[in-house]
Design a protein around this motif. Structure first.
Motif, PDB file in Angstrom:
ATOM      1  N   VAL A  44       0.838  -1.203   0.000  1.00  0.00           N
ATOM      2  CA  VAL A  44       0.000   0.000   0.000  1.00  0.00           C
ATOM      3  C   VAL A  44       0.870   1.249   0.000  1.00  0.00           C
ATOM      4  O   VAL A  44       1.907   1.323   0.657  1.00  0.00           O
ATOM      5  N   SER A  45       0.427   2.239  -0.777  1.00  0.00           N
ATOM      6  CA  SER A  45       1.108   3.534  -0.822  1.00  0.00           C
ATOM      7  C   SER A  45       0.111   4.675  -0.674  1.00  0.00           C
ATOM      8  O   SER A  45       0.415   5.817  -0.983  1.00  0.00           O
ATOM      9  N   ASN A  46      -1.112   4.329  -0.212  1.00  0.00           N
ATOM     10  CA  ASN A  46      -2.110   5.339   0.136  1.00  0.00           C
ATOM     11  C   ASN A  46      -3.029   4.745   1.186  1.00  0.00           C
ATOM     12  O   ASN A  46      -2.904   3.562   1.537  1.00  0.00           O
ATOM     13  N   ASP A  47      -3.956   5.543   1.693  1.00  0.00           N
ATOM     14  CA  ASP A  47      -4.790   5.093   2.808  1.00  0.00           C
ATOM     15  C   ASP A  47      -6.136   4.528   2.362  1.00  0.00           C
ATOM     16  O   ASP A  47      -7.013   4.289   3.187  1.00  0.00           O
ATOM     17  N   ALA A  48      -6.314   4.292   1.067  1.00  0.00           N
ATOM     18  CA  ALA A  48      -7.604   3.822   0.552  1.00  0.00           C
ATOM     19  C   ALA A  48      -7.887   2.383   0.977  1.00  0.00           C
ATOM     20  O   ALA A  48      -6.977   1.550   1.073  1.00  0.00           O
ATOM     21  N   CYS A  49      -9.170   2.101   1.226  1.00  0.00           N
ATOM     22  CA  CYS A  49      -9.588   0.719   1.417  1.00  0.00           C
ATOM     23  C   CYS A  49      -9.529   0.021   0.063  1.00  0.00           C
ATOM     24  O   CYS A  49      -9.610   0.649  -0.983  1.00  0.00           O
ATOM     25  N   ARG A  50      -9.380  -1.282   0.090  1.00  0.00           N
ATOM     26  CA  ARG A  50      -9.315  -2.026  -1.164  1.00  0.00           C
ATOM     27  C   ARG A  50      -9.885  -3.420  -0.980  1.00  0.00           C
ATOM     28  O   ARG A  50      -9.904  -3.956   0.144  1.00  0.00           O
ATOM     29  N   TYR A  73      -8.879 -11.674  10.117  1.00  0.00           N
ATOM     30  CA  TYR A  73      -8.551 -10.944  11.342  1.00  0.00           C
ATOM     31  C   TYR A  73      -7.125 -10.405  11.304  1.00  0.00           C
ATOM     32  O   TYR A  73      -6.307 -10.814  10.471  1.00  0.00           O
ATOM     33  N   ARG A  74      -6.844  -9.483  12.204  1.00  0.00           N
ATOM     34  CA  ARG A  74      -5.511  -8.876  12.316  1.00  0.00           C
ATOM     35  C   ARG A  74      -5.184  -8.729  13.783  1.00  0.00           C
ATOM     36  O   ARG A  74      -5.937  -8.104  14.533  1.00  0.00           O
ATOM     37  N   SER A  75      -4.087  -9.360  14.222  1.00  0.00           N
ATOM     38  CA  SER A  75      -3.664  -9.321  15.635  1.00  0.00           C
ATOM     39  C   SER A  75      -4.797  -9.725  16.572  1.00  0.00           C
ATOM     40  O   SER A  75      -5.013  -9.107  17.619  1.00  0.00           O
ATOM     41  N   GLY A  76      -5.538 -10.761  16.174  1.00  0.00           N
ATOM     42  CA  GLY A  76      -6.618 -11.259  17.003  1.00  0.00           C
ATOM     43  C   GLY A  76      -7.901 -10.469  16.905  1.00  0.00           C
ATOM     44  O   GLY A  76      -8.913 -10.854  17.519  1.00  0.00           O
ATOM     45  N   GLU A  77      -7.922  -9.379  16.147  1.00  0.00           N
ATOM     46  CA  GLU A  77      -9.120  -8.551  16.014  1.00  0.00           C
ATOM     47  C   GLU A  77      -9.880  -8.932  14.747  1.00  0.00           C
ATOM     48  O   GLU A  77      -9.325  -8.906  13.644  1.00  0.00           O
ATOM     49  N   TYR A  78     -11.154  -9.250  14.909  1.00  0.00           N
ATOM     50  CA  TYR A  78     -11.998  -9.614  13.770  1.00  0.00           C
ATOM     51  C   TYR A  78     -12.159  -8.428  12.828  1.00  0.00           C
ATOM     52  O   TYR A  78     -12.377  -7.290  13.265  1.00  0.00           O
ATOM     53  N   ILE A  79     -12.054  -8.683  11.508  1.00  0.00           N
ATOM     54  CA  ILE A  79     -12.192  -7.629  10.508  1.00  0.00           C
ATOM     55  C   ILE A  79     -13.420  -7.842   9.633  1.00  0.00           C
ATOM     56  O   ILE A  79     -14.237  -6.943   9.450  1.00  0.00           O
ATOM     57  N   ALA A  80     -13.552  -9.021   9.056  1.00  0.00           N
ATOM     58  CA  ALA A  80     -14.632  -9.271   8.101  1.00  0.00           C
ATOM     59  C   ALA A  80     -14.771 -10.772   7.884  1.00  0.00           C
ATOM     60  O   ALA A  80     -13.991 -11.571   8.426  1.00  0.00           O
ATOM     61  N   ARG A  92     -13.940 -18.404  -4.804  1.00  0.00           N
ATOM     62  CA  ARG A  92     -13.273 -17.112  -4.665  1.00  0.00           C
ATOM     63  C   ARG A  92     -14.286 -16.031  -4.324  1.00  0.00           C
ATOM     64  O   ARG A  92     -15.369 -15.981  -4.898  1.00  0.00           O
ATOM     65  N   THR A  93     -13.920 -15.184  -3.387  1.00  0.00           N
ATOM     66  CA  THR A  93     -14.769 -14.059  -3.030  1.00  0.00           C
ATOM     67  C   THR A  93     -13.886 -12.862  -2.702  1.00  0.00           C
ATOM     68  O   THR A  93     -12.656 -12.985  -2.625  1.00  0.00           O
ATOM     69  N   ARG A  94     -14.498 -11.711  -2.501  1.00  0.00           N
ATOM     70  CA  ARG A  94     -13.752 -10.495  -2.201  1.00  0.00           C
ATOM     71  C   ARG A  94     -14.092  -9.985  -0.808  1.00  0.00           C
ATOM     72  O   ARG A  94     -15.234 -10.087  -0.358  1.00  0.00           O
ATOM     73  N   VAL A  95     -13.076  -9.442  -0.167  1.00  0.00           N
ATOM     74  CA  VAL A  95     -13.222  -8.878   1.171  1.00  0.00           C
ATOM     75  C   VAL A  95     -12.577  -7.500   1.176  1.00  0.00           C
ATOM     76  O   VAL A  95     -11.482  -7.324   0.632  1.00  0.00           O
ATOM     77  N   GLU A  96     -13.240  -6.534   1.795  1.00  0.00           N
ATOM     78  CA  GLU A  96     -12.665  -5.187   1.882  1.00  0.00           C
ATOM     79  C   GLU A  96     -11.690  -5.092   3.051  1.00  0.00           C
ATOM     80  O   GLU A  96     -12.015  -5.472   4.176  1.00  0.00           O
ATOM     81  N   ILE A  97     -10.492  -4.602   2.764  1.00  0.00           N
ATOM     82  CA  ILE A  97      -9.465  -4.392   3.777  1.00  0.00           C
ATOM     83  C   ILE A  97      -9.147  -2.897   3.833  1.00  0.00           C
ATOM     84  O   ILE A  97      -8.924  -2.268   2.793  1.00  0.00           O
ATOM     85  N   ALA A 100      -5.714   1.622   6.849  1.00  0.00           N
ATOM     86  CA  ALA A 100      -5.701   2.800   7.717  1.00  0.00           C
ATOM     87  C   ALA A 100      -6.373   2.505   9.055  1.00  0.00           C
ATOM     88  O   ALA A 100      -6.058   3.129  10.074  1.00  0.00           O
ATOM     89  N   ASP A 101      -7.296   1.528   9.062  1.00  0.00           N
ATOM     90  CA  ASP A 101      -7.985   1.155  10.301  1.00  0.00           C
ATOM     91  C   ASP A 101      -7.283   0.034  11.050  1.00  0.00           C
ATOM     92  O   ASP A 101      -7.265   0.015  12.283  1.00  0.00           O
ATOM     93  N   TYR A 102      -6.724  -0.917  10.303  1.00  0.00           N
ATOM     94  CA  TYR A 102      -6.201  -2.127  10.934  1.00  0.00           C
ATOM     95  C   TYR A 102      -4.682  -2.251  10.896  1.00  0.00           C
ATOM     96  O   TYR A 102      -4.116  -3.135  11.536  1.00  0.00           O
ATOM     97  N   GLY A 103      -4.014  -1.407  10.125  1.00  0.00           N
ATOM     98  CA  GLY A 103      -2.558  -1.383  10.150  1.00  0.00           C
ATOM     99  C   GLY A 103      -1.882  -2.325   9.186  1.00  0.00           C
ATOM    100  O   GLY A 103      -2.521  -3.020   8.388  1.00  0.00           O
ATOM    101  N   LEU A 104      -0.552  -2.322   9.263  1.00  0.00           N
ATOM    102  CA  LEU A 104       0.297  -3.139   8.402  1.00  0.00           C
ATOM    103  C   LEU A 104       0.698  -4.428   9.104  1.00  0.00           C
ATOM    104  O   LEU A 104       0.668  -4.518  10.330  1.00  0.00           O
TER     105      LEU A 104
END
Length: 232
Positions: A44-50, A73-80, A92-97, A100-104
């Motif tokens: 990532v080189s910008n803060d956009a969701c993808r 999940y990220r670091s034990g935190e549920y995302i989607a 195959r399916t798509r998930v929004e990440i 900017a909210d969940y980090g690198l």
């Protein structure tokens, strides 16, 4: 459609449990196993969701309709959830990440909740599948090198930056920087220095002009980078 079916399956399950003794899910309905989960890592080189594509492979026996919900999940935190079903996205399916909210860093896939019924509509089961996988979201890094000469001493100064979506921009980055000199057609590492506040300095003795550059490796939260070469 899959959510309606999931609700119906859950309702039927609750009724069945209320009026009948528990039976083995596999004995009553067949089997459904998630065999592989995968997603490509992101830079990532910008803060956009993808949206990312998450693949799921499975094997089943004696199953007609099914629905799989895989946790992201990220670091034990549920995302989607990555959702799959027999009527639509079966592999195959798509998930929004939103980095900017969940980090690198490292993101996890799984476990998954499986709903399924066999060829007799009154036979169903719900189970947790513990197949897991992961992918990485890395910030793009940047490296530059400046130089100056005084007599036979060449002072090399590197500058390193990282795009951090949580900061909405580039920040100083402190990797272990490899100062290199070109020797023939190859690059030779002279010294590895840990950057501080995005800077690293190395002095080398050389009477003749030579080409220099800096480089550093990829880690779980940041890409690697190599600067343009300078001649001094």
């Amino acid at each position: 459609m899959k959510f309606i079916r999931r609700a119906l399956v859950s309702a039927v399950a609750a009724l069945a449990l209320a009026v009948a003794p528990a039976v083995s899910a596999e004995a009553a309905t067949g089997t459904f196993d998630v065999t592989k989960l995968s997603a490509k890592s992101l830079t990532v080189s910008n803060d956009a969701c993808r949206n990312i594509e998450v693949d799921m492979l499975h094997k089943k026996s004696g199953v007609r309709d099914w629905d799989v919900r895989t946790e992201v999940y990220r670091s034990g935190e549920y995302i989607a959830d990555a959702d799959y079903d027999s009527d639509g996205d079966s592999r195959r399916t798509r998930v929004e990440i939103c980095p900017a909210d969940y980090g690198l860093g490292k993101y996890g896939l799984g476990p998954s909740i499986v709903w399924a019924n066999n060829y007799d509509a009154d036979k169903f089961f719900k189970r947790t599948d513990y197949t897991k996988s992961s992918f990485y979201v890395r910030g793009k890094t940047y490296a530059s090198l400046s130089s100056k000469r005084k007599g036979s001493t060449v002072t090399l100064t590197s500058s390193t930056k990282l795009y951090n979506p949580e900061k909405y921009g580039k920040v100083n980055y402190n990797p272990k920087v490899n100062f290199q000199v070109k020797s023939g057609s190859k690059w030779k590492t002279l010294k590895t220095v840990s950057a501080k506040k995005g800077k690293a300095v190395y002095k080398v003795k050389s009477k003749s002009k030579r080409y220099y550059r800096v480089t550093f490796s990829q880690v779980s939260w940041a890409t690697g980078a190599t600067s343009k070469s300078v001649k001094r």
